[in-house]
Design an enzyme around this catalytic site. Sequence first.
Site, PDB file in Angstrom:
ATOM      1  CB  CYS A 173      -0.875  -0.213   1.094  1.00 15.94           C
ATOM      2  SG  CYS A 173      -1.743  -1.604   1.544  1.00 15.94           S
ATOM      3  NE  ARG A 201       4.200   1.580  -1.744  1.00 17.28           N
ATOM      4  CZ  ARG A 201       5.420   1.330  -0.792  1.00 17.28           C
ATOM      5  NH1 ARG A 201       6.611   2.032  -1.288  1.00 17.28           N
ATOM      6  NH2 ARG A 201       5.315   0.555   0.255  1.00 17.28           N
ATOM      7  CD1 TRP A 218      -1.431  -6.768  -1.279  1.00 17.15           C
ATOM      8  CD2 TRP A 218      -1.254  -5.641  -3.084  1.00 17.15           C
ATOM      9  NE1 TRP A 218      -1.218  -7.608  -2.071  1.00 17.15           N
ATOM     10  CE2 TRP A 218      -1.049  -7.102  -3.275  1.00 17.15           C
ATOM     11  CE3 TRP A 218      -1.008  -4.930  -4.323  1.00 17.15           C
ATOM     12  CZ2 TRP A 218      -0.527  -7.639  -4.295  1.00 17.15           C
ATOM     13  CZ3 TRP A 218      -0.535  -5.630  -5.468  1.00 17.15           C
ATOM     14  CH2 TRP A 218      -0.265  -6.836  -5.489  1.00 17.15           C
ATOM     15  CG  ASN A 223       0.818   1.172   3.983  1.00 18.18           C
ATOM     16  OD1 ASN A 223      -0.078   1.412   3.557  1.00 18.18           O
ATOM     17  ND2 ASN A 223       1.841   1.798   3.531  1.00 18.18           N
ATOM     18  N   GLY A 224       0.163  -2.388   6.376  1.00 21.98           N
ATOM     19  CA  GLY A 224       0.587  -3.611   7.264  1.00 21.98           C
ATOM     20  C   GLY A 224      -0.757  -4.429   7.765  1.00 21.98           C
ATOM     21  CD  GLU A 278      13.729 -19.160  -9.948  1.00 24.74           C
ATOM     22  OE1 GLU A 278      13.678 -17.697  -9.764  1.00 24.74           O
ATOM     23  OE2 GLU A 278      13.082 -19.709 -10.647  1.00 24.74           O
ATOM     24  CE  LYS A 287      14.227 -15.291 -11.249  1.00 23.66           C
ATOM     25  NZ  LYS A 287      13.333 -16.102 -11.976  1.00 23.66           N
ATOM     26  CD  GLU A 289      12.958 -15.889 -16.009  1.00 25.71           C
ATOM     27  OE1 GLU A 289      11.855 -16.025 -15.932  1.00 25.71           O
ATOM     28  OE2 GLU A 289      13.550 -15.360 -14.770  1.00 25.71           O
ATOM     29  CG  HIS A 310      22.920 -41.461 -13.378  1.00 30.28           C
ATOM     30  ND1 HIS A 310      22.982 -42.799 -13.308  1.00 30.28           N
ATOM     31  CD2 HIS A 310      22.539 -41.096 -12.026  1.00 30.28           C
ATOM     32  CE1 HIS A 310      22.952 -43.219 -12.145  1.00 30.28           C
ATOM     33  NE2 HIS A 310      22.799 -42.156 -11.376  1.00 30.28           N
ATOM     34  CE  LYS A 342       6.089  -9.918 -12.332  1.00 29.75           C
ATOM     35  NZ  LYS A 342       7.329 -10.564 -11.745  1.00 29.75           N
TER      36      LYS A 342
END
Length: 619
Positions: free
Chosen positions: A2, A30, A78, A105-106, A488, A492, A495, A511, A614
Amino acid sequence: MCGIVGYVGKAMDERAEDVVMEGLARLEYRGYDSAGIALVTDGGVESEKRAGKLENLRGALEAHPLSGSRTAIGHTRWATHGGPTDGNAHPHHGGDDDKLALIHNGIIENFHSLKKELLAEGVTFRSETDTEVAAKLVGRAFDETGDITTAMQQVVNRLEGAFTLLAVHADQPGVVVGARRNSPLVVGLGEGENFLGSDVAAFIGYTRNALELGQDQIVTITPEGHEVINFDGSPAEGKAYEVTWDAAAAEKGGYPTFMEKEIFDQPHAVQDTLLGRTDETGRLVLDELRISEEQLKNVDRITVVACGTAAYAGMVAKYAIEHWTRIPVEVALAHEFRYSDPIVNERSLVVSISQSGETMDTLMAVKHARELGALTISVCNTHGSTIPRESDAVLYTHAGPEIAVASTKAFLAQITACYVLGLYLAQLRGGAYADDAQAVMKELHEVPAKIEELLGTMDRVKEIARFMADTRSVLFLGRNVGFPIAMEGALKLKELAYIHAEGFAAGELKHGPIALIDAGQPVFIVVPGPDTPHELHKKVVSNIQEIRARGARTIVIAQEGDEDVVPFADEVIRVPQTSPLLQPLLTVVPLQVFALHLSTAKGLDVDQPRNLAKSVTVE
C-alpha cells in the site's frame, strides 16, 4: 504494498488534495486495488474512497468535490483483511461524529481480540478490515485525551504486527500524526509545509529533504515543523538525509532497476507473508482459506500446479509438506496437467501458484481440477485476480507488486506461503510434526533478518558476475530442496542473460550430464547444511569433487561454518545457518544477484527481458 501520503501546509494554502493525489499517483507502481483520501475542512473531516484504480477516485472527486483544505491523508490499498471494495478502502473513521480519519499499511495481528472488545462495548463497524479497529481505538482515545499524538501513542502500544498508521482529526486541523512498526514511513521536510509517505516518491516533487524514522516511533507534523517520540513517549530524533535521485528513480527506491529493488525487498516480502497467520498462542490460523477443517483433514493427496519460477516454489513445497504432513505431493506443470489425465478426486487438494493470478495455463488447470471434484487453493500475490476467484480458497502472499519480469521476491513469498500451508495442514492432522509447527513458524520469523544480513555480503557475487560476463554456459547443481533452487538459478540466468544454463539434481550428474564438464566450465553447487538428514551433505561434497577433478570451476553456496567444501571450491558464497527445509529462502538469493549483475554487465535490460511478459495470459 500500500501507498501512504500525508500533508499539512500553511493556513491559507488549500492545495492538500492536489498534493496528496499527486503523491498517490507516484506510488501507483507499488500496486493497489482501492484508493481514498481524507481532508480536514472547516466542516470537519471529509473523505472519499473507491475500489479500483486511482482514476475511479479522481472521477468521484470530480463528481462530488471536497472542500478546500491544508491538511490531508491519502492511501492506496493492497487488500489483506476484507476484499477490495469501497467500504474496505481507507480511510476509516472513529471518535465522536467520526471526526477522526485513519489510514494504515501492514497487518494488525491481534485485531480479532481488539474488535471483540469493541463490539462488546457497542461499537459498530462498517468494514471487514483490521484498520477500522485501529481507527475506532484512536478515535476513542482522542475523545478522552483531546490530543491526537497522545491518542496514537496510547493505541500503538496495544497493537501487534507490522503497521504504519496516519491519522487526522477535525479538532486539530493543522496536524498529521504517523506511527510505524516494521513498516516504512518517511518524513518530507518542506518550507511552511511537511509531508509523510511510505516512500520518498510520495513527496519527491516538492522536497528532497527527508527524515528517516526509527522502529516504534511516532511523528507529528505541522506546517512549522515536526516532533518525534518513541512508543513509550520519550523524545526521539529521526535521521535527516537528502534524497539524491529524481522522481523516476525514487519509484525504484534509488536502485538502478526494479529487479534489484525487488531483491532487496525480499526480507519484507517474507516477513509480510508471515504476518497475521498465527493467533496470540502461536497456533496457525488461516481464516482466509474458507475451507472447513474437516475437508482439509480428509485430504489424502496434494497436487501443485504452476509454471516457471512458481513451479520451482511448488517443488520446494513438496519436500516440506510431505515431511510435515506425510501426505503425498505431486508437482505438475500447469500446462501439462489437464492433458495428462490427472488422478484427482474429492479427497485431493490442488494448490495453484501464480504471482499475477492471471496465468492462463494455471487458470485452466484449476478449472479442470474443480471439474474433477478436487478442492482448490490458490497461492497468489494479486488480490481480485482471476485464479483466486476461480479457486475454493486463496492464501495470499504479501510481497507487494513485482514490476520486473523475472520473479524474485514473489518466489520467496510463494515458498513462505506454501510452508505456512504445510504447517497448517500438519497442525490440523495432529501428526508427528503438528507440535513442531509453532517452532518452525518461530524460525521462519527469523529468516527475514538473515536475508537482510545475506544481502549485505553480495559484493563478491557481483564481482564474479562481472568477471563471467562473456561466459556462454553455466550449470547449477543441488539435492533435496537445493535441486529446485538450482533450476531456479538456471532459469534466472536464461531469462536475464540469454545464455545456456541448466539445473540438475546433483546425483543425476554421473548418469549423463557430467559429459558437459570440461576445463573451466562454471558450476554453481547449492550445498545442504551439514545437519541435513541422510548424509546428503557428504554426498554433495563428493559431487563437487567429481566435477572439480574434471576441470570445472566450482562456485559453492554453503552455510557459514561449513569447512568441508573449502578444499574443493574455487569460490565459496556463505549463507546464514538455518534448518534444512528453510534453506531455499537463503540459497536462492546469491543466484538472483549473480544473474542480475551478469546481465547488467552484458548491457541488457534486466527489468524487461526480450520475448517475456510479466503475466502470461495465453495458453
